[in-house]
Scaffold this active site. Structure first.
Site, PDB file in Angstrom:
ATOM      1  N   ARG A 199     -15.301  24.702  -9.075  1.00 37.43           N
ATOM      2  CA  ARG A 199     -16.022  25.973  -9.126  1.00 37.43           C
ATOM      3  C   ARG A 199     -15.263  27.032  -8.336  1.00 37.43           C
ATOM      4  O   ARG A 199     -14.992  26.847  -7.149  1.00 37.43           O
ATOM      5  CB  ARG A 199     -17.417  25.773  -8.526  1.00 37.43           C
ATOM      6  N   THR A 229     -16.221  33.671  -8.219  1.00 37.56           N
ATOM      7  CA  THR A 229     -17.009  33.929  -9.440  1.00 37.56           C
ATOM      8  C   THR A 229     -18.059  32.850  -9.678  1.00 37.56           C
ATOM      9  O   THR A 229     -18.969  33.035 -10.482  1.00 37.56           O
ATOM     10  CB  THR A 229     -16.088  33.960 -10.675  1.00 37.56           C
ATOM     11  N   ASP A 277     -27.118  13.774  -5.501  1.00 34.72           N
ATOM     12  CA  ASP A 277     -25.742  14.045  -5.945  1.00 34.72           C
ATOM     13  C   ASP A 277     -25.165  12.773  -6.560  1.00 34.72           C
ATOM     14  O   ASP A 277     -24.901  11.784  -5.861  1.00 34.72           O
ATOM     15  CB  ASP A 277     -24.890  14.500  -4.755  1.00 34.72           C
ATOM     16  N   ASP A 311     -21.714  11.556  -5.123  1.00 37.33           N
ATOM     17  CA  ASP A 311     -21.838  10.978  -3.776  1.00 37.33           C
ATOM     18  C   ASP A 311     -22.515   9.615  -3.822  1.00 37.33           C
ATOM     19  O   ASP A 311     -22.120   8.690  -3.103  1.00 37.33           O
ATOM     20  CB  ASP A 311     -22.648  11.913  -2.863  1.00 37.33           C
TER      21      ASP A 311
END
Ligand code: URA
Length: 209
Positions: free
Chosen positions: A104, A108, A200, A203
């Site tokens: 990511r 932005t 997650d 994870d």
């Protein structure tokens, strides 16, 4: 418009419950994701075309069926998608595996490709793109763009848990892509986690935090 299929098979739902449970440890979590990926692969291949062939049994000739049609490509979105690959390969060992990595952009917030490696005959294959979670849909939408840009003509998206925001994002951007999920959860929270979700996925698969 792409369709959404929820795999409500009791075994999938039962195992998903333990995947969701925060008390499930890494080893068991990984095993369960692997098993659910196999069960989902069984369901997602239900419409694969067959052709007739003749084989000889020890008793006589027999008209039998064999898989026809295009070969498959499995593409996990790194990193959590990797947790679903082996389960699918157990059922479809001849499938080729591509990989798509995205990060990511901190400014932005858009997903940017950092790694793409696909089988050379992209146009000839039916692809199953996999990621355990369909949250905002940003990564899935971008990964589908990556596949299409390289010539993929047939793409299905498979995940364990989706939320309406992610489903809508794929439907809007890629109406030709059907979505196969084990559960459609309520919503995204302010941190981008699916609620209730499973936390997650990367994870929990790899024991990182
Ligand atoms: N990715 C995850 O691993 N979990 C979520 O809930 C959302 C995105």
């Amino acid at each position: 418009m792409g369709k959404v299929y929820v795999f409500d098979h009791p075994l999938i739902q039962h195992k998903l419950t333990f995947i969701r449970d925060k008390n499930t440890g890494t080893k068991e979590f990984r095993e369960l994701v692997d098993e659910v990926a196999s069960l989902m692969a069984f369901e997602i291949t239900r419409d694969m075309p067959l052709e007739d062939i003749e084989v000889e049994t020890p008793v006589s000739k027999a008209n039998a069926k064999t898989l026809a049609g295009k070969k498959l490509g499995i593409v996990p979105i790194l990193r959590a998608g990797l947790g679903m690959v082996d389960g699918i390969l157990k059922l479809i060992p001849a499938a080729k595996v591509g990989h798509i990595g995205l990060y990511r952009d901190p400014e932005t917030l858009k997903p940017i490709e950092y790694y793409v490696k696909l089988p050379s005959d992209v146009e000839e294959r039916d692809f199953i793109l996999v990621d355990p979670m369909l949250a905002t849909g940003g990564s899935a939408v971008e990964a589908i763009h990556s596949l299409k840009k390289r010539g993929a003509k047939s793409i299905k998206f498979m995940c364990l848990v989706a939320c309406p925001e992610g489903v809508d994002a794929i439907k809007e951007e890629h109406p030709d892509v059907d979505i196969f999920i084990a559960a459609l959860d309520e919503k995204l929270n302010e941190k981008g986690y699916i609620v209730p979700g499973l936390g997650d996925a990367g994870d929990r698969l790899y024991g990182t935090k």
